[in-house]
Write a protein that holds these residues in place. Structure first.
Motif, PDB file in Angstrom:
ATOM      1  N   ILE A  28       2.360   1.720  -3.502  1.00  0.00           N
ATOM      2  CA  ILE A  28       1.344   2.249  -4.433  1.00  0.00           C
ATOM      3  C   ILE A  28       1.114   3.732  -4.176  1.00  0.00           C
ATOM      4  O   ILE A  28       1.036   4.537  -5.113  1.00  0.00           O
ATOM      5  N   GLY A  29       1.019   4.127  -2.898  1.00  0.00           N
ATOM      6  CA  GLY A  29       0.835   5.539  -2.568  1.00  0.00           C
ATOM      7  C   GLY A  29       1.996   6.396  -3.043  1.00  0.00           C
ATOM      8  O   GLY A  29       1.798   7.499  -3.572  1.00  0.00           O
ATOM      9  N   ALA A  43       0.830  -1.213   0.000  1.00  0.00           N
ATOM     10  CA  ALA A  43       0.000   0.000   0.000  1.00  0.00           C
ATOM     11  C   ALA A  43       0.863   1.262   0.000  1.00  0.00           C
ATOM     12  O   ALA A  43       0.564   2.227  -0.722  1.00  0.00           O
ATOM     13  N   ALA A  79      -4.928  -0.324  -2.535  1.00  0.00           N
ATOM     14  CA  ALA A  79      -4.079   0.057  -1.403  1.00  0.00           C
ATOM     15  C   ALA A  79      -4.927   0.376  -0.167  1.00  0.00           C
ATOM     16  O   ALA A  79      -4.567   0.001   0.953  1.00  0.00           O
ATOM     17  N   ALA A  80      -6.053   1.046  -0.366  1.00  0.00           N
ATOM     18  CA  ALA A  80      -6.946   1.363   0.754  1.00  0.00           C
ATOM     19  C   ALA A  80      -7.500   0.084   1.384  1.00  0.00           C
ATOM     20  O   ALA A  80      -7.562  -0.036   2.616  1.00  0.00           O
ATOM     21  N   MET A 140      -5.039   2.678  -6.074  1.00  0.00           N
ATOM     22  CA  MET A 140      -5.256   3.379  -4.799  1.00  0.00           C
ATOM     23  C   MET A 140      -6.406   2.735  -4.024  1.00  0.00           C
ATOM     24  O   MET A 140      -6.365   2.651  -2.794  1.00  0.00           O
ATOM     25  N   TYR A 145       1.858   6.835  -6.823  1.00  0.00           N
ATOM     26  CA  TYR A 145       0.818   7.806  -7.186  1.00  0.00           C
ATOM     27  C   TYR A 145       1.284   9.234  -6.887  1.00  0.00           C
ATOM     28  O   TYR A 145       1.123  10.142  -7.696  1.00  0.00           O
ATOM     29  N   TRP A 146       1.877   9.422  -5.725  1.00  0.00           N
ATOM     30  CA  TRP A 146       2.326  10.741  -5.290  1.00  0.00           C
ATOM     31  C   TRP A 146       3.381  11.309  -6.236  1.00  0.00           C
ATOM     32  O   TRP A 146       3.398  12.502  -6.509  1.00  0.00           O
ATOM     33  N   ALA A 180      -4.328   4.338 -11.681  1.00  0.00           N
ATOM     34  CA  ALA A 180      -4.013   4.941 -10.382  1.00  0.00           C
ATOM     35  C   ALA A 180      -5.188   4.800  -9.420  1.00  0.00           C
ATOM     36  O   ALA A 180      -5.004   4.458  -8.248  1.00  0.00           O
ATOM     37  N   TYR A 181      -6.399   5.049  -9.923  1.00  0.00           N
ATOM     38  CA  TYR A 181      -7.581   4.935  -9.063  1.00  0.00           C
ATOM     39  C   TYR A 181      -7.817   3.496  -8.606  1.00  0.00           C
ATOM     40  O   TYR A 181      -8.165   3.239  -7.454  1.00  0.00           O
TER      41      TYR A 181
END
Length: 80
Positions: free
Chosen positions: A16-17, A13, A37-38, A34, A20-21, A30-31
């Motif tokens: 992945i964050g 997670a 990851a959540a 994410m 994306y960042w 990305a969505y």
């Protein structure tokens, strides 16, 4: 859920964050990642994965208790 499983989910997670960042992943991918990851973070923090329950998978370590094998399933004990 076992400790190693929780750590692996948290690491994935965080990766992945970070991707994306930094803008390495974007758009629909990305969505989706994410969201994944959540879910990984949520299941790590509550120590329960509904998918594991559906397929009968258990990553908790087995413990010997009073000469009986004690399985860790959501805080309850099942004796074999």
């Amino acid at each position: 859920m076992g400790g190693a499983d929780r750590i692996i989910r948290i690491i994935i997670a965080v990766i992945i964050g970070a991707l994306y960042w930094q803008g390495i992943i974007e758009g629909i991918l990305a969505y989706i990642l994410m969201g994944l990851a959540a879910v990984f973070l949520l299941t790590s923090f509550v120590s329960f994965c509904p998918l594991y329950k559906l397929v009968g998978l258990n990553t908790c370590p087995r413990k010997l208790h009073n000469n009986k094998l004690d399985l860790c399933i959501k805080g309850y004990s099942n004796w074999l």
